[in-house]
Write a protein that holds these residues in place. Structure first.
Motif, short mmCIF file in Angstrom:
data_model
loop_
_atom_site.label_atom_id
_atom_site.label_comp_id
_atom_site.label_asym_id
_atom_site.label_seq_id
_atom_site.Cartn_x
_atom_site.Cartn_y
_atom_site.Cartn_z
N PHE A 124 2.79 -1.39 9.01
CA PHE A 124 1.37 -1.10 9.21
C PHE A 124 0.59 -1.30 7.91
O PHE A 124 -0.51 -1.87 7.90
CB PHE A 124 1.16 0.33 9.73
CG PHE A 124 1.42 0.48 11.20
CD1 PHE A 124 0.68 -0.26 12.13
CD2 PHE A 124 2.40 1.35 11.67
CE1 PHE A 124 0.91 -0.12 13.49
CE2 PHE A 124 2.64 1.48 13.02
CZ PHE A 124 1.89 0.75 13.94
N ASP A 125 1.16 -0.84 6.80
CA ASP A 125 0.51 -1.02 5.50
C ASP A 125 0.39 -2.49 5.14
O ASP A 125 -0.63 -2.94 4.61
CB ASP A 125 1.28 -0.28 4.41
CG ASP A 125 1.17 1.24 4.52
OD1 ASP A 125 0.24 1.72 5.22
OD2 ASP A 125 2.00 1.94 3.91
N ILE A 177 2.90 -2.97 -1.59
CA ILE A 177 2.68 -3.75 -0.37
C ILE A 177 2.26 -5.18 -0.73
O ILE A 177 2.70 -6.15 -0.09
CB ILE A 177 1.63 -3.06 0.53
CG1 ILE A 177 2.18 -1.73 1.04
CG2 ILE A 177 1.23 -3.95 1.69
CD1 ILE A 177 3.46 -1.82 1.87
N LYS A 189 -1.92 5.96 -4.25
CA LYS A 189 -2.56 4.93 -3.43
C LYS A 189 -2.50 3.58 -4.13
O LYS A 189 -2.17 2.56 -3.52
CB LYS A 189 -4.01 5.32 -3.14
CG LYS A 189 -4.73 4.34 -2.24
CD LYS A 189 -6.16 4.77 -2.00
CE LYS A 189 -6.85 3.70 -1.17
NZ LYS A 189 -8.26 3.66 -1.36
N LYS A 218 -7.11 -6.93 4.79
CA LYS A 218 -8.02 -6.72 3.66
C LYS A 218 -8.18 -8.03 2.86
O LYS A 218 -9.29 -8.42 2.50
CB LYS A 218 -7.48 -5.61 2.76
CG LYS A 218 -8.32 -5.32 1.54
CD LYS A 218 -7.68 -4.22 0.70
CE LYS A 218 -8.31 -4.16 -0.67
NZ LYS A 218 -7.58 -3.32 -1.59
N TRP A 272 -2.38 -3.96 7.12
CA TRP A 272 -3.66 -3.55 6.55
C TRP A 272 -3.99 -4.39 5.31
O TRP A 272 -5.12 -4.84 5.14
CB TRP A 272 -3.60 -2.06 6.19
CG TRP A 272 -4.80 -1.58 5.44
CD1 TRP A 272 -6.01 -1.24 5.96
CD2 TRP A 272 -4.92 -1.43 4.03
NE1 TRP A 272 -6.86 -0.85 4.95
CE2 TRP A 272 -6.21 -0.97 3.75
CE3 TRP A 272 -4.04 -1.63 2.96
CZ2 TRP A 272 -6.65 -0.71 2.46
CZ3 TRP A 272 -4.48 -1.37 1.68
CH2 TRP A 272 -5.78 -0.92 1.44
N MET A 273 -2.99 -4.62 4.46
CA MET A 273 -3.20 -5.39 3.24
C MET A 273 -3.55 -6.84 3.57
O MET A 273 -4.43 -7.43 2.94
CB MET A 273 -1.95 -5.33 2.35
CG MET A 273 -2.08 -6.06 1.03
SD MET A 273 -3.36 -5.40 -0.05
CE MET A 273 -2.62 -3.87 -0.55
N GLN A 324 1.03 2.26 -3.97
CA GLN A 324 1.36 1.79 -2.63
C GLN A 324 0.75 0.41 -2.39
O GLN A 324 1.41 -0.49 -1.86
CB GLN A 324 0.86 2.78 -1.58
CG GLN A 324 1.23 2.39 -0.17
CD GLN A 324 0.65 3.33 0.86
OE1 GLN A 324 -0.32 4.04 0.61
NE2 GLN A 324 1.24 3.33 2.05
N GLU A 325 -0.52 0.23 -2.80
CA GLU A 325 -1.15 -1.08 -2.63
C GLU A 325 -0.42 -2.15 -3.42
O GLU A 325 -0.22 -3.27 -2.93
CB GLU A 325 -2.63 -1.01 -3.06
CG GLU A 325 -3.51 -0.32 -2.06
CD GLU A 325 -4.98 -0.37 -2.44
OE1 GLU A 325 -5.38 -1.26 -3.22
OE2 GLU A 325 -5.74 0.48 -1.94
N VAL A 357 5.99 2.22 9.00
CA VAL A 357 4.82 2.55 8.19
C VAL A 357 4.53 1.41 7.21
O VAL A 357 3.37 1.03 7.01
CB VAL A 357 5.04 3.89 7.44
CG1 VAL A 357 3.90 4.18 6.49
CG2 VAL A 357 5.22 5.04 8.43
N ASP A 358 5.59 0.85 6.61
CA ASP A 358 5.41 -0.26 5.68
C ASP A 358 4.82 -1.48 6.39
O ASP A 358 3.99 -2.19 5.81
CB ASP A 358 6.74 -0.65 5.03
CG ASP A 358 7.25 0.43 4.08
OD1 ASP A 358 6.42 1.23 3.60
OD2 ASP A 358 8.48 0.47 3.82
#
Length: 157
Positions: free
Chosen positions: A135-136, A113, A106, A143, A139-140, A109-110, A132-133
């Motif tokens: 979407f990530d 990204i 995790k 955040k 999300w980042m 991955q953070e 998927v990337d």
């Protein structure tokens, strides 16, 4: 001065094996004694060996009987609460390792990204990313925007 690493294998020479047994038995009893003294706990040792007709006990046979009796008087659940056999120990270690691996994945991955996000700000394309990337990445960005808004609202107060 450091000791050399001992190869853990059966000692075939009888006299060397007997001498090693005596030294290690003495060391083990010393460790149990130190543990009992330093930590203020009841401890005992019962050592059966091929070179003695009777088992060696520490600190005394009466004290060993008292400690073992105290242990046997405990409820069975209390007795086995902290006991671990090899299988359950290994299962615990594997589960702990899996949790650490999951956390590390995790974190990685953070970081990846975040790196992609900053690269996109410098003008590098996002053509190599899959869905998927994306979407990530979304999300980042969300955040980071939340963190910015939170820090601004704290500064206004």
């Amino acid at each position: 001065m450091t000791r050399k690493k001992v190869k853990l294998a059966y000692i075939t020479n009888d006299s060397i094996r007997k001498a090693t047994f005596k030294k290690r038995k003495k060391g083990l009893i010393k460790k149990v004694s130190e543990l009992s003294t330093l930590c203020g706990i009841d401890a005992c040792a019962i050592l059966y060996g091929p070179y003695d007709s009777q088992p060696e006990v520490w600190p005394s046979p009466l004290e060993v009987q008292r400690v073992v009796g105290h242990f046997k008087k405990m409820p069975e659940m209390e007795q086995s609460k902290k006991m671990v056999n090899q299988e359950s120990f290994l299962k615990q270690r594997v589960a702990k390792g899996n949790e650490q691996l999951k956390k590390q994945r995790k974190d990685n991955q953070e970081k990846e990204i975040t790196q992609v996000m900053f690269q996109s700000l410098t003008g590098k394309g996002l053509e190599t990313l899959n869905i998927v990337d994306f979407f990530d990445l979304g999300w980042m960005i969300d955040k980071n925007l939340e963190e910015i808004v939170t820090s601004q609202t704290r500064g206004v107060r």
